[in-house]
Design an enzyme around this catalytic site. Sequence first.
Site, mmCIF file in Angstrom:
data_model
loop_
_atom_site.group_PDB
_atom_site.id
_atom_site.type_symbol
_atom_site.label_atom_id
_atom_site.label_comp_id
_atom_site.label_asym_id
_atom_site.label_seq_id
_atom_site.Cartn_x
_atom_site.Cartn_y
_atom_site.Cartn_z
ATOM 1 N N ARG A 123 0.838 -1.200 0.000
ATOM 2 C CA ARG A 123 0.000 0.000 0.000
ATOM 3 C C ARG A 123 0.877 1.255 0.000
ATOM 4 O O ARG A 123 1.016 1.951 1.010
ATOM 5 C CB ARG A 123 -0.973 -0.038 1.172
ATOM 6 C CG ARG A 123 -2.092 -1.036 0.907
ATOM 7 C CD ARG A 123 -3.257 -0.882 1.843
ATOM 8 N NE ARG A 123 -4.452 -1.465 1.243
ATOM 9 C CZ ARG A 123 -5.614 -1.576 1.869
ATOM 10 N NH1 ARG A 123 -5.751 -1.117 3.089
ATOM 11 N NH2 ARG A 123 -6.657 -2.112 1.259
ATOM 12 N N GLN A 128 -1.000 2.019 -6.096
ATOM 13 C CA GLN A 128 -2.452 2.096 -5.932
ATOM 14 C C GLN A 128 -3.204 1.555 -7.140
ATOM 15 O O GLN A 128 -4.270 0.961 -7.001
ATOM 16 C CB GLN A 128 -2.871 3.541 -5.661
ATOM 17 C CG GLN A 128 -2.510 4.029 -4.273
ATOM 18 C CD GLN A 128 -2.945 5.458 -4.022
ATOM 19 O OE1 GLN A 128 -3.287 6.178 -4.952
ATOM 20 N NE2 GLN A 128 -2.925 5.880 -2.777
ATOM 21 N N ASP A 131 -3.715 -2.105 -6.650
ATOM 22 C CA ASP A 131 -4.209 -2.538 -5.336
ATOM 23 C C ASP A 131 -5.592 -3.177 -5.459
ATOM 24 O O ASP A 131 -6.618 -2.528 -5.288
ATOM 25 C CB ASP A 131 -4.234 -1.335 -4.396
ATOM 26 C CG ASP A 131 -4.507 -1.725 -2.947
ATOM 27 O OD1 ASP A 131 -4.849 -2.904 -2.714
ATOM 28 O OD2 ASP A 131 -4.406 -0.852 -2.072
ATOM 29 N N SER A 134 -7.994 -3.097 -2.399
ATOM 30 C CA SER A 134 -8.718 -1.835 -2.248
ATOM 31 C C SER A 134 -9.855 -1.713 -3.253
ATOM 32 O O SER A 134 -10.948 -1.259 -2.920
ATOM 33 C CB SER A 134 -7.760 -0.647 -2.392
ATOM 34 O OG SER A 134 -6.899 -0.560 -1.277
ATOM 35 N N TYR A 232 -3.368 -0.260 7.404
ATOM 36 C CA TYR A 232 -4.482 -0.688 8.246
ATOM 37 C C TYR A 232 -4.289 -0.168 9.663
ATOM 38 O O TYR A 232 -3.190 0.183 10.076
ATOM 39 C CB TYR A 232 -4.584 -2.222 8.278
ATOM 40 C CG TYR A 232 -4.890 -2.836 6.944
ATOM 41 C CD1 TYR A 232 -6.204 -2.974 6.505
ATOM 42 C CD2 TYR A 232 -3.873 -3.282 6.113
ATOM 43 C CE1 TYR A 232 -6.497 -3.534 5.281
ATOM 44 C CE2 TYR A 232 -4.157 -3.849 4.874
ATOM 45 C CZ TYR A 232 -5.467 -3.970 4.467
ATOM 46 O OH TYR A 232 -5.747 -4.529 3.250
#
Length: 374
Positions: A123, A128, A131, A134, A232
């Site tokens: 992350r 991104q 990802d 996500s 997280y």
Amino acid sequence: MTIIGTPKESFKGENRVAMTPQSAIDLKKLGFECMIEKGAGAASGFSDAAYREAGVAIAKSATELWSKADVVAKVRPASTTETKKFRKGQTVISFVYPAASEKLLAASKTAGSTLIAMDMVPRISRAQKMDALSSMANIAGYRAVVEAGNKFGRFFPGQVTAAGKVPPAKVRVIGACVAGLAAIGTSTSLGAITYAFDVRPEVAEQIESMGAEFVFLEFEESSQDSAATGGYAAPSSPEFREKQLEKFRELAPEIDIVICTALIPNREAPELWTEDMVAAMKPGSVIVDLAAERGGNCKLTVKDEKIVTKNGVTIIGYTDFPSQMAAQSSTLYSNNIRHMMTDLTPEKDGKIKHDMDDDVIRGTTVIKDGEITW
């Protein structure tokens, strides 16, 4: 010419597909030939004809696809039947969950193949676009609110009509990572009064910018940088957890809908909505638990089931929300795959350059040519 192929998902009830006609067009620009198993995209709304129009070859069976594809892109981890088709020099890209997939890793090692885990994308900003966790969590958060609205017996927004006044629904979102933020955005856009909580006080501004109210907890605890925990929230102390549960009990009787999203990969979900909180909720209230796959944030959640408690609270523990929106999920996931392949083929010549000095490629590579690198 390097062939990248996508088989039909063998996991029961899985509707997603790892290659769409548009992603195939983009992959061809990277120098790949594309192949898909017959009917693989049907459950996502992509016909074989659409793939042919995009220049994709149609394999008549999974066996044909696995035997011809140099790179195999999937959604779910390869099944035992599929791992028997692994071969030396082949690259398999999918969700892997290596901490819980000992047999899958062993099969890849024995075959001498390379295994790339889309659930291990670090992350960081430049990753991104790849990802997949996500992108799927975003869909799950949205779908959770839609599912809750389907089971809730009233409007989300307040209304004043000739027939009477309707109060707005009160929605509580627990956790403000990707799924939680998607749920907050959906809930507020539907007109509900939305409250959100996260153990990281730094996300309060983001929550409030989306029109929700951050539930602030007056408790002094040194917070761990989210970057140190992979983006997280870090586990809380027992003292903080007790204070948190005390606040949740206080709010439970007035909340109509609870969306639970607190989950860290490869860990059991923390219990945040207890049995007595459920008992304190009004009849007709709804709980959607996105942490059901790892035990659930709600004490009474049953994985993959919808139950109704004695006091009339509906608890939904479905784990397939992205699959329920297969067209959207497949589009986003196939884009994640395409971006991964872009990094693996910097020359756009269809030849994979597996650069283990690249943080993203290194982080996602679980097996490299039969050697365990995870």
